[in-house]
Design a protein around this motif. Structure first.
Motif, PDB file in Angstrom:
ATOM      1  N   GLU A   6       7.038  54.110  17.420  1.00  0.00           N
ATOM      2  CA  GLU A   6       6.408  54.295  16.109  1.00  0.00           C
ATOM      3  C   GLU A   6       7.385  53.940  15.007  1.00  0.00           C
ATOM      4  O   GLU A   6       8.596  54.046  15.176  1.00  0.00           O
ATOM      5  N   SER A  21       3.011  52.409  12.116  1.00  0.00           N
ATOM      6  CA  SER A  21       2.798  51.382  13.130  1.00  0.00           C
ATOM      7  C   SER A  21       3.252  51.907  14.480  1.00  0.00           C
ATOM      8  O   SER A  21       4.176  52.720  14.571  1.00  0.00           O
ATOM      9  N   CYS A  22       2.608  51.427  15.524  1.00  0.00           N
ATOM     10  CA  CYS A  22       2.985  51.790  16.886  1.00  0.00           C
ATOM     11  C   CYS A  22       2.884  50.528  17.739  1.00  0.00           C
ATOM     12  O   CYS A  22       1.819  49.904  17.806  1.00  0.00           O
ATOM     13  N   ALA A  23       3.988  50.182  18.365  1.00  0.00           N
ATOM     14  CA  ALA A  23       4.014  49.017  19.243  1.00  0.00           C
ATOM     15  C   ALA A  23       4.128  49.483  20.682  1.00  0.00           C
ATOM     16  O   ALA A  23       5.044  50.238  21.024  1.00  0.00           O
ATOM     17  N   SER A  25       4.457  48.508  24.782  1.00  0.00           N
ATOM     18  CA  SER A  25       4.938  47.470  25.689  1.00  0.00           C
ATOM     19  C   SER A  25       4.916  48.005  27.119  1.00  0.00           C
ATOM     20  O   SER A  25       4.839  49.207  27.342  1.00  0.00           O
ATOM     21  N   ARG A  71      -6.236  48.193  15.000  1.00  0.00           N
ATOM     22  CA  ARG A  71      -5.387  47.555  16.004  1.00  0.00           C
ATOM     23  C   ARG A  71      -4.884  46.218  15.483  1.00  0.00           C
ATOM     24  O   ARG A  71      -5.550  45.545  14.692  1.00  0.00           O
ATOM     25  N   GLY A  72      -3.729  45.827  15.966  1.00  0.00           N
ATOM     26  CA  GLY A  72      -3.195  44.528  15.648  1.00  0.00           C
ATOM     27  C   GLY A  72      -3.886  43.448  16.475  1.00  0.00           C
ATOM     28  O   GLY A  72      -4.603  43.739  17.423  1.00  0.00           O
ATOM     29  N   ASN A  76      -1.870  45.375  21.367  1.00  0.00           N
ATOM     30  CA  ASN A  76      -0.900  46.349  21.841  1.00  0.00           C
ATOM     31  C   ASN A  76      -0.195  47.032  20.685  1.00  0.00           C
ATOM     32  O   ASN A  76       0.861  47.630  20.871  1.00  0.00           O
ATOM     33  N   THR A  77      -0.753  46.871  19.498  1.00  0.00           N
ATOM     34  CA  THR A  77      -0.235  47.573  18.333  1.00  0.00           C
ATOM     35  C   THR A  77      -1.368  48.344  17.677  1.00  0.00           C
ATOM     36  O   THR A  77      -2.528  47.919  17.710  1.00  0.00           O
ATOM     37  N   CYS A  95       2.278  58.532  18.402  1.00  0.00           N
ATOM     38  CA  CYS A  95       1.374  57.536  18.956  1.00  0.00           C
ATOM     39  C   CYS A  95       1.115  57.878  20.423  1.00  0.00           C
ATOM     40  O   CYS A  95       2.037  58.294  21.144  1.00  0.00           O
TER      41      CYS A  95
END
Length: 115
Positions: A6, A21-23, A25, A71-72, A76-77, A95
């Motif tokens: 985050e 934001s949250c990425a 992976s 969502r991005g 995945n974001t 997140c």
């Protein structure tokens, strides 16, 4: 394994805005649910908002009309746009990714709203 990171927390005055934001992976499946939770000092963690891969969203009553989850393009974001912030929004925001019965959590980001 899944990792969530985050960013975007900070200090803001009442009425201000922040964007979290949250990425994600790792082993991300094509169907999942990404959510934001928050935990204020001395309180239980609570759901703030969620979004499915299909774009369906849900919100806690306390943030409806003020927060927007999205969502991005890479799916995945996930973002949380927070407007009209109030002191009671002060918390650590986490997140969460839920897929095939598994929950994954980020480390959290602090949001502080001053009055």
């Amino acid at each position: 394994q899944v990792q969530l990171v985050e960013s975007g927390g900070g200090l803001v005055q009442t009425g201000g805005s922040l964007r979290l934001s949250c990425a994600a992976s790792g082993s991300i499946l094509s169907s999942n649910h990404m959510l934001w939770y928050r935990q204020a000092p001395g309180k239980q963690r609570e759901l703030v908002a969620g979004i499915t891969t299909g774009g369906f969203t849900n919100y806690a009553d306390s943030v409806k009309g003020r927060f927007t989850i999205s969502r991005g393009g890479a799916r995945n974001t996930v973002f949380l746009q927070m407007n009209s912030l109030k002191p009671e929004d002060t918390a650590v925001y986490f997140c969460n990714l839920y897929q095939v019965g598994q929950n994954y959590w980020g480390q959290g980001t602090q949001v502080t709203v001053s009055s």
